[in-house]
Enzyme design. Structure first.
Site, PDB file in Angstrom:
ATOM      1  N   ASP A 178       0.861  -1.181   0.000  1.00 54.85           N
ATOM      2  CA  ASP A 178       0.000   0.000   0.000  1.00 54.85           C
ATOM      3  C   ASP A 178       0.898   1.231   0.000  1.00 54.85           C
ATOM      4  O   ASP A 178       1.702   1.419   0.913  1.00 54.85           O
ATOM      5  CB  ASP A 178      -0.910   0.004   1.231  1.00 54.85           C
ATOM      6  CG  ASP A 178      -1.793   1.247   1.283  1.00 54.85           C
ATOM      7  OD1 ASP A 178      -2.595   1.434   0.367  1.00 54.85           O
ATOM      8  OD2 ASP A 178      -1.648   2.042   2.242  1.00 54.85           O
ATOM      9  N   GLU A 262      -1.366  -1.637  -5.769  1.00 51.30           N
ATOM     10  CA  GLU A 262      -2.568  -0.970  -6.235  1.00 51.30           C
ATOM     11  C   GLU A 262      -2.280  -0.093  -7.447  1.00 51.30           C
ATOM     12  O   GLU A 262      -1.220   0.521  -7.549  1.00 51.30           O
ATOM     13  CB  GLU A 262      -3.145  -0.109  -5.103  1.00 51.30           C
ATOM     14  CG  GLU A 262      -4.544   0.417  -5.358  1.00 51.30           C
ATOM     15  CD  GLU A 262      -5.108   1.144  -4.162  1.00 51.30           C
ATOM     16  OE1 GLU A 262      -6.302   1.475  -4.191  1.00 51.30           O
ATOM     17  OE2 GLU A 262      -4.353   1.376  -3.194  1.00 51.30           O
ATOM     18  N   ASP A 342      -3.189   1.407   7.047  1.00 53.82           N
ATOM     19  CA  ASP A 342      -2.315   1.092   5.918  1.00 53.82           C
ATOM     20  C   ASP A 342      -2.003  -0.404   5.835  1.00 53.82           C
ATOM     21  O   ASP A 342      -1.977  -0.975   4.746  1.00 53.82           O
ATOM     22  CB  ASP A 342      -1.022   1.902   6.019  1.00 53.82           C
ATOM     23  CG  ASP A 342      -1.267   3.396   5.927  1.00 53.82           C
ATOM     24  OD1 ASP A 342      -2.272   3.774   5.298  1.00 53.82           O
ATOM     25  OD2 ASP A 342      -0.457   4.172   6.471  1.00 53.82           O
TER      26      ASP A 342
END
Length: 365
Positions: A178, A262, A342
């Site tokens: 992340d 991502e 996170d």
């Protein structure tokens, strides 16, 4: 076999600096003239192409005899670079090609017929042997050589090589990543990596140097000295960031067989005026590209997870979604689990990546 690029610094003699300046100027002149010619051809209803542009260059060199003072290879390569710029523009990967400036970074490219490399000696056509500082041995013969003059005044050569694939030993680990601003990368195993503090400290120094540069009289020697200070600090910040990204990406690829990250909408995020500078300083796109080519070399799997996945507000234990604000860094789910925002997002990204790999395609949220 895969392509790699190796960058080395070299120290040209005074005569070589003059010759390189000629090459940089001619390459820039041909590139700008070709761009102008393409615009004229398009406005006249004709379709410009690389072959037509190459034919145009032949007649253009008869008109501009000073172009014959340098090797013809860098001039021809500038047309290829312009063609690539147009292709990227039509694919919406970049903006419309712009004219090159003499005040920015200067570069020229030589192919195999315009340079020679033997026993650690690199020579360029009409320039001669370069005094290169070889910081590591070359495992193959270069296919192209790009000579670069940075705004700081330093000279570098970038060599493109074809090297054999080096497969990494297999690993049974997988990781989710992340990306953020305050913490650059949070891994699904709980580890966090912050951007180098040095960059934040240098930002203030850079702002002060830029103010000093703007106050100097244009065209003066003091303004040129101030410009060099700004350029050298920009280069130093870029080196610090690149070193951090290279080490972190190498660590992650070596440890894990599968990596999930991502797909961030960086272009859209940069529209936020309050966060655009902080986002631009992170180097997220550069980090992802490093992971991509290092995974290809080491036969690792990189999965890009959809940007629409609600990774932060979804409980990684039960899958329940919770409404969160940006201030909520630690939150509790109805199932009783307490999450670091996170780390929870990284775990959800990992789960989505593993599902995509198992199904052989993307998984929609």
């Amino acid at each position: 076999m895969h392509k790699v690029k190796r960058r080395f610094r070299f120290y040209p003699s005074e005569a070589q600096k003059i010759e390189l300046s000629k090459v940089f100027g001619c390459v820039r002149y041909v590139y700008n003239a070709s761009l102008d010619w393409r615009k004229t051809e398009f406005e006249a209803g004709r379709k410009p192409s690389y072959n037509k542009n190459s034919s145009w260059l032949t007649s253009f060199k008869r008109e501009k005899e000073f172009l014959n003072d340098v090797s013809c290879v860098p001039l021809q390569q500038s047309l290829r670079h312009l063609q690539t710029a147009y292709q990227r523009f039509f694919k919406k990967q970049s903006g419309f090609p712009a004219f090159k400036s003499r005040n920015n970074r200067q570069s020229c490219e030589f192919t195999e017929r315009a340079f020679s490399y033997k026993n650690g000696q690199l020579s360029l056509a009409k320039i001669g042997r370069l005094d290169v500082i070889w910081t590591l041995p070359l495992e193959a013969k270069p296919t192209t050589v790009t000579v670069i003059k940075e705004p700081s005044g330093k000279y570098f050569v970038t060599l493109t090589l074809l090297e054999a694939d080096k497969t990494l030993p297999p690993s049974d680990k997988s990781i989710g990543i992340d990306l953020g601003i305050e913490t650059f990368a949070t891994l699904s195993d709980g580890r966090k990596f912050k951007s180098p503090i040095k960059i934040r400290k240098l930002r203030k120094k850079l702002a002060a140097l830029q103010r000093q540069h703007s106050r100097k009289q244009k065209g003066s020697r003091h303004r040129e000295k101030a410009r060099l200070k700004v350029a050298r600090l920009h280069e130093h910040i870029a080196n610090v960031r690149n070193d951090f990204l290279q080490k972190l990406s190498t660590l992650i690829v070596r440890e894990n067989q599968a990596i999930a990250i991502e797909d961030l909408n960086i272009k859209g995020m940069m529209r936020n005026r309050k966060l655009s500078r902080a986002i631009g300083e992170q180097g997220w796109r550069q980090f992802r590209e490093m992971l991509k080519y290092k995974c290809e070399w080491g036969e690792r799997k990189l999965e890009i997870v959809s940007r629409w996945l609600p990774s932060s507000k979804t409980c990684s234990c039960c899958g329940e979604k919770t409404a969160l604000t940006l201030k909520d860094r630690v939150w509790s789910c109805a199932c009783g689990a307490t999450h670091d925002r996170d780390v929870n997002a990284a775990q959800n990204i990992l789960a989505a990546g593993q599902a995509a790999i198992a199904r052989g395609g993307s998984v929609r949220p």
